[in-house]
Design a protein around this motif. Structure first.
Motif, PDB file in Angstrom:
ATOM      1  N   TYR A 184     -16.677 -43.202   3.705  1.00 52.88           N
ATOM      2  CA  TYR A 184     -17.618 -42.080   3.645  1.00 52.88           C
ATOM      3  C   TYR A 184     -16.941 -40.780   4.061  1.00 52.88           C
ATOM      4  CZ  TYR A 184     -21.554 -39.103   5.067  1.00 52.88           C
ATOM      5  OH  TYR A 184     -22.420 -38.054   5.232  1.00 52.88           O
TER       6      TYR A 184
ATOM      7  N   ARG B 209     -16.667 -37.858   1.284  1.00 52.56           N
ATOM      8  CA  ARG B 209     -17.685 -36.805   1.330  1.00 52.56           C
ATOM      9  C   ARG B 209     -17.319 -35.621   2.203  1.00 52.56           C
ATOM     10  NH1 ARG B 209     -21.019 -36.067  -2.532  1.00 52.56           N
ATOM     11  NH2 ARG B 209     -18.832 -35.772  -3.052  1.00 52.56           N
TER      12      ARG B 209
ATOM     13  N   ALA C 109     -23.755 -34.499  -2.793  1.00 51.88           N
ATOM     14  CA  ALA C 109     -23.512 -33.460  -1.801  1.00 51.88           C
ATOM     15  C   ALA C 109     -24.760 -32.605  -1.587  1.00 51.88           C
ATOM     16  CB  ALA C 109     -22.338 -32.584  -2.240  1.00 51.88           C
TER      17      ALA C 109
END
Length: 288
Positions: free
Chosen positions: A103, A107, A175
């Protein structure tokens, strides 16, 4: 005059469709025939194992189970419990670490992200057999050799798991959704635990399944790390039984019966996880 055009008719298409079907059937037989042999051989007693037709069932299944349970006061079930502990806890911790690492790499933007990802990707290409001896030397220096930690610690970090979750997080966690959560006052931990983890769940289940099967079937690491047979997993325990079978042929039936029992948890786990896997995929499709 117009040129003739040749088109494949429905019969030709049907004939072509048989080719991959036949290939898949042959592949399935290649995988299932050894399992079928183990199932049949586990039903045979000592006299039937080498004297009857290979795929003919025997009459000694329950006696084999009783003998296996009685062998050294039930140490076989201790080996099974050890394997369940190593594989279950190791796969769970590995999925958690892969979730956090994948993650973060998928991200967040930070300096050195691509370098770290390339190092992890290089780790995927390194065979585990190469790392077994260095891991033993390192854990031996720390006084952890021949302990439960020596089996758990090398299993926690899975480069392939981090790589898979990184790809999955970049594709499945928008996002825009993260920005909306931040505008609502959600902390980064809350975004990760309440939003990202549920959306990444099919990928995490895949990592858990791969790690569980890999740890359950692992032979080299426990062979290098462990000396006390009370801590052996099922793979190493059955190996010791097979080695003793060279001088005591009566143990062969116990080894075969143990192999049958050893694959049952994997089959059950795959069937159970596949159900949740399908549910997660369908729920994601509905939300989309």
């Amino acid at each position: 005059m117009t040129p003739l055009t040749l088109t494949a008719g429905p019969k030709a298409a049907r004939r072509t469709a048989w080719v991959p079907t036949i290939v898949l059937i042959l592949g399935a037989l290649y995988c299932l025939i050894p399992i079928a042999w183990v199932v049949v051989a586990a039903t045979k007693d000592r006299s039937e194992l080498f004297s009857t037709f290979t795929l003919a069932p025997g009459t000694g299944l329950f006696q084999n189970l009783s003998d296996l349970t009685a062998y050294r006061d039930g140490i076989f079930w201790r080996w099974m419990a050890n394997s369940a502990f190593y594989a279950g806890l190791g796969a769970l911790l590995s999925a958690a670490v892969s979730a956090a690492g994948g993650y973060a790499l998928g991200r967040y933007s930070f300096r050195g992200r691509e370098a770290i990802f390339k190092m992890i990707l290089a780790g995927v290409l390194v065979p585990s057999i190469v790392l077994a001896v260095p891991q033993y030397l390192l854990l031996s220096k720390l006084g952890m050799a021949d302990s439960y930690w020596s089996m758990l610690l090398p299993s926690i970090l899975s480069p392939y798991g981090v790589y898979l979750v990184r790809i999955y997080a970049a594709a499945s966690v928008p996002a825009e959704l993260m920005e909306a959560a931040r505008m609502d006052g959600a902390s980064e931990w809350r975004i990760f635990s309440r939003i990202a983890v549920p959306m990444m769940m099919p990928g995490l289940i895949t990592v858990f399944l791969f790690q569980f099967v890999g740890i359950w079937n692992n032979f080299l690491l426990p062979f290098v790390m462990l000396a006390d047979d009370e801590k052996f997993p099922i793979t190493l325990g059955l190996y010791t039984l097979l080695a003793q079978g060279a001088s005591q042929p009566a143990l062969y039936t116990l080894v075969i019966t143990g192999c049958l029992l050893a694959i049952l948890p994997l089959i059950g786990l795959f069937l159970v996880i596949q159900r949740f896997w399908s549910l997660d995929l369908m729920s994601g499709a509905v939300k989309a």
